[in-house]
Design a protein around this motif. Structure first.
Motif, PDB file in Angstrom:
ATOM      1  N   ILE A 135       0.831  -1.210   0.000  1.00 48.56           N
ATOM      2  CA  ILE A 135       0.000   0.000   0.000  1.00 48.56           C
ATOM      3  C   ILE A 135       0.858   1.250   0.000  1.00 48.56           C
ATOM      4  O   ILE A 135       0.640   2.191  -0.758  1.00 48.56           O
ATOM      5  CB  ILE A 135      -0.907   0.006   1.231  1.00 48.56           C
ATOM      6  CG1 ILE A 135      -1.912  -1.125   1.128  1.00 48.56           C
ATOM      7  CG2 ILE A 135      -1.621   1.332   1.353  1.00 48.56           C
ATOM      8  CD1 ILE A 135      -2.667  -1.332   2.395  1.00 48.56           C
ATOM      9  N   ARG A 136       1.843   1.255   0.855  1.00 51.35           N
ATOM     10  CA  ARG A 136       2.689   2.445   0.955  1.00 51.35           C
ATOM     11  C   ARG A 136       3.471   2.661  -0.330  1.00 51.35           C
ATOM     12  O   ARG A 136       3.695   3.806  -0.753  1.00 51.35           O
ATOM     13  CB  ARG A 136       3.618   2.326   2.160  1.00 51.35           C
ATOM     14  CG  ARG A 136       2.861   2.278   3.472  1.00 51.35           C
ATOM     15  CD  ARG A 136       3.774   1.969   4.665  1.00 51.35           C
ATOM     16  NE  ARG A 136       3.854   3.072   5.583  1.00 51.35           N
ATOM     17  CZ  ARG A 136       3.444   3.058   6.865  1.00 51.35           C
ATOM     18  NH1 ARG A 136       2.912   1.963   7.395  1.00 51.35           N
ATOM     19  NH2 ARG A 136       3.536   4.096   7.617  1.00 51.35           N
TER      20      ARG A 136
ATOM     21  N   ARG B  60       2.417   2.043  -3.244  1.00 53.61           N
ATOM     22  CA  ARG B  60       1.452   2.633  -4.167  1.00 53.61           C
ATOM     23  C   ARG B  60       1.309   4.137  -3.928  1.00 53.61           C
ATOM     24  O   ARG B  60       1.022   4.899  -4.836  1.00 53.61           O
ATOM     25  CB  ARG B  60       0.126   1.918  -3.974  1.00 53.61           C
ATOM     26  CG  ARG B  60      -0.908   2.208  -4.996  1.00 53.61           C
ATOM     27  CD  ARG B  60      -0.661   1.492  -6.299  1.00 53.61           C
ATOM     28  NE  ARG B  60      -1.769   1.755  -7.214  1.00 53.61           N
ATOM     29  CZ  ARG B  60      -1.690   1.723  -8.526  1.00 53.61           C
ATOM     30  NH1 ARG B  60      -0.561   1.400  -9.107  1.00 53.61           N
ATOM     31  NH2 ARG B  60      -2.727   1.983  -9.268  1.00 53.61           N
ATOM     32  N   ALA B  61       1.493   4.549  -2.678  1.00 55.39           N
ATOM     33  CA  ALA B  61       1.434   5.981  -2.374  1.00 55.39           C
ATOM     34  C   ALA B  61       2.798   6.641  -2.550  1.00 55.39           C
ATOM     35  O   ALA B  61       3.015   7.747  -2.081  1.00 55.39           O
ATOM     36  CB  ALA B  61       0.898   6.196  -0.965  1.00 55.39           C
ATOM     37  N   GLN B  62       3.714   5.925  -3.213  1.00 58.37           N
ATOM     38  CA  GLN B  62       5.029   6.451  -3.555  1.00 58.37           C
ATOM     39  C   GLN B  62       5.926   6.742  -2.364  1.00 58.37           C
ATOM     40  O   GLN B  62       6.758   7.649  -2.418  1.00 58.37           O
ATOM     41  CB  GLN B  62       4.893   7.699  -4.438  1.00 58.37           C
ATOM     42  CG  GLN B  62       4.094   7.409  -5.697  1.00 58.37           C
ATOM     43  CD  GLN B  62       4.295   8.445  -6.768  1.00 58.37           C
ATOM     44  OE1 GLN B  62       5.095   9.353  -6.624  1.00 58.37           O
ATOM     45  NE2 GLN B  62       3.578   8.302  -7.872  1.00 58.37           N
ATOM     46  N   VAL B  63       5.759   5.978  -1.301  1.00 55.64           N
ATOM     47  CA  VAL B  63       6.755   6.016  -0.236  1.00 55.64           C
ATOM     48  C   VAL B  63       8.049   5.444  -0.806  1.00 55.64           C
ATOM     49  O   VAL B  63       8.026   4.399  -1.459  1.00 55.64           O
ATOM     50  CB  VAL B  63       6.284   5.182   0.979  1.00 55.64           C
ATOM     51  CG1 VAL B  63       7.396   5.027   1.994  1.00 55.64           C
ATOM     52  CG2 VAL B  63       5.059   5.819   1.615  1.00 55.64           C
TER      53      VAL B  63
END
Lengths: 219, 219
Positions: free
Chosen positions: A192-193, A195-198
Motif C-alpha cells: 500500500i505504501r 502505491r502511495a510512492q513512499v
DNA sequence: GGAATTCTTTGCGAAATGGTACAAAAAAGG
DNA sequence: CCTTTTTTGTACCATTTCGCAAAGAATTCC
C-alpha cells in the motif's frame, strides 16, 4: 501413389512449433498481449481502464480482444491469473529454498519490493491488494481469487516459519501461524505504501524492523 | 422613527441558527449530503461512482452538487477530508487516554474494525488504504493527503508506545517507532482483508496475535 | 482454384459520463 | 410590488464507453 500424405509432425511436448492452425493467423501473441493488459490494469485499476486503452496497449482492436479473452471482466480475471502465476514463479524458489529464515525473509521482501515498485509511470503495488480494495467487494469470483491469494501467502510464510522452527532457528514457543500473519501484514503495508510512492528506503526500514521482531527478538 | 432596524441576532459561537441567507434556501444540508457522497465513494471508489449516483444519493441534482462542492474530484477530496475528520474523533480519545497499552490497542483495533466492516452492501474498508491503492498514484494532491494519513497513524501509535515505555509497560529496549510501524501494518492488513470480506472473527485473531507480539512477547 | 476456416478491420449504435446553460423558483431588501 | 440574490430543475452537449455486426483478408484443406 507416390507417398503417403506427410504425417503431421509428431508433437513434441515442449514444442513451440506453430501447430498449423486453420484460418488466418493471429497478428498478436496472446501471452504478450495479456502482459500488456495486466500492466494497464495494474496501473489504473479495472474501472479506469477502458477497452480503447487496452486495445491501444495490446495492439489488438476490440473485436480481437473480445474474441481472444472475452469481455473486460474476463480479461481482468485472466490478467489477474497471469499476475499470480508470475508472482508464484518469482517467489517460489525462495520459499522452497533451505536458507536461514532471516535470509529467506530478506529475499522475499526484496523481490516483493521489486514487484511493487516497478512500473514506468509510478509504482504499481500489489495487484492482489489493489483488487481486494476495489473489485473484490462486489464480485464474488474475483473475491474468491483474492482470498485464495491471501491464504496462499499466509500458508507459504507459515511453512517457512515451521521449517525454521524445526531447524531450531526459532524457539519452540513461537507460533508459525501468527508469525505468518505478521509477515503477510508487512507485505500488505509495504504494498500500500509503495502505491502511495513512499520511497524504497523507508519501505526497507519497515521490512527490516518487521524481520527483527519476527526472528530477531524471538530468538 | 419608531425603532432602529432590528439588529441581526448576535451570532453565538455555536448557534445553529440559520443566518438569514439572501436567496432561495438550500434544499439540502451540506453536511449530510457530503456524508452520503462519502458513503458512495467508500463503497465503489472514485472511478466507479458516477455523478448520477452521487446526485441520487445526496438528493441534489448535478448543478447543485457542482455549485456546492465543485467537480467530482473536489467532491472526492472533500469526502476524504470528512472521512479523516470522522476517524480522528472516533480514535482521538482512545489514543489520548491513559489506559494500559494492551487495553488501548484492543480498543483502537475494535474501533477500526467497526469502521472497516460497516456498510449496508459489504464492508467498506479503510478509505485511506483504498485511496492509496487507486487515486493516490496519479494525483499528487490526493497522494499528499494519503501520505499524511499514514504518517498521522504512525505518529499516534508511536506516541502510545513511547508513553507505555515511560510508564514501564515496555522494556527500555523496545523501539516505539518500530512497534508503531507494526501496529500500522496490522491496521492495513485488516483493512484490506475486511474489504475482501474476511469475517470479523479471523480479523480479530490477527489483531490479537499482533498485540501479543507487540506488547506481550516484548514484556 | 474453390470452399472452409479463422482472424482483422471498419464502423455503428445505444447507453452512460462529466459538465454546463438557462429559465423558473424562492427567499430577502427596499 | 419590484429588484436582487441564491438555488433549483430541465434540458442539453460533447465525449467516452462497451459491445457487436458485417465485410474483408489470410491461411489451410480438398
Amino acid at each position: 501413389m507416390v507417398q503417403k500424405r506427410k504425417r503431421p509432425p509428431v508433437p513434441r511436448i515442449d514444442a513451440p512449433v506453430p501447430p498449423k492452425r486453420r484460418g488466418r493467423p493471429r497478428a498478436y501473441e496472446p501471452g504478450v498481449a495479456l502482459g500488456k493488459a495486466l500492466d494497464l490494469f495494474r496501473k489504473d485499476g479495472f474501472a479506469a481502464t477502458s477497452l480503447d486503452d487496452l486495445s491501444a496497449a495490446t495492439g489488438m482492436n476490440r473485436p480481437s480482444l473480445y474474441g481472444a479473452f472475452g469481455d473486460k471482466r474476463e480479461l481482468f480475471i485472466k490478467s489477474y491469473r497471469r499476475y499470480r502465476d508470475d508472482a508464484r514463479v518469482a517467489m517460489g524458489d525462495i520459499f522452497r529454498n533451505e536458507l536461514p529464515i532471516r535470509k529467506r525473509l530478506e529475499r522475499i521482501y526484496a523481490v516483493a519490493l521489486d514487484i511493487y515498485l516497478s512500473g514506468e509511470s509510478g509504482p504499481r503495488g500489489c495487484f492482489t491488494v489493489m483488487t481486494a480494495a476495489s473489485e473484490a467487494v462486489h464480485d464474488p469470483d474475483i473475491r474468491a481469487m483474492v482470498l485464495e491469494g491471501f491464504a496462499e501467502l499466509d500458508r507459504a510464510f507459515a511453512a517457512c516459519f515451521r521449517r525454521a522452527q524445526e531447524k531450531g532457528e526459532l524457539p519452540a514457543s513461537a507460533d508459525p501461524t501468527l508469525l505468518a500473519q505478521l509477515a503477510s501484514a508487512t507485505i500488505h503495508t509495504i504494498a500500500i505504501r509503495a502505491r502511495a510512492q513512499v520511497p524504497r528506503k523507508e519501505l526497507e526500514t519497515i521490512v527490516n524492523g518487521a524481520i527483527e521482531v519476527m526472528v530477531g527478538a524471538a530468538k
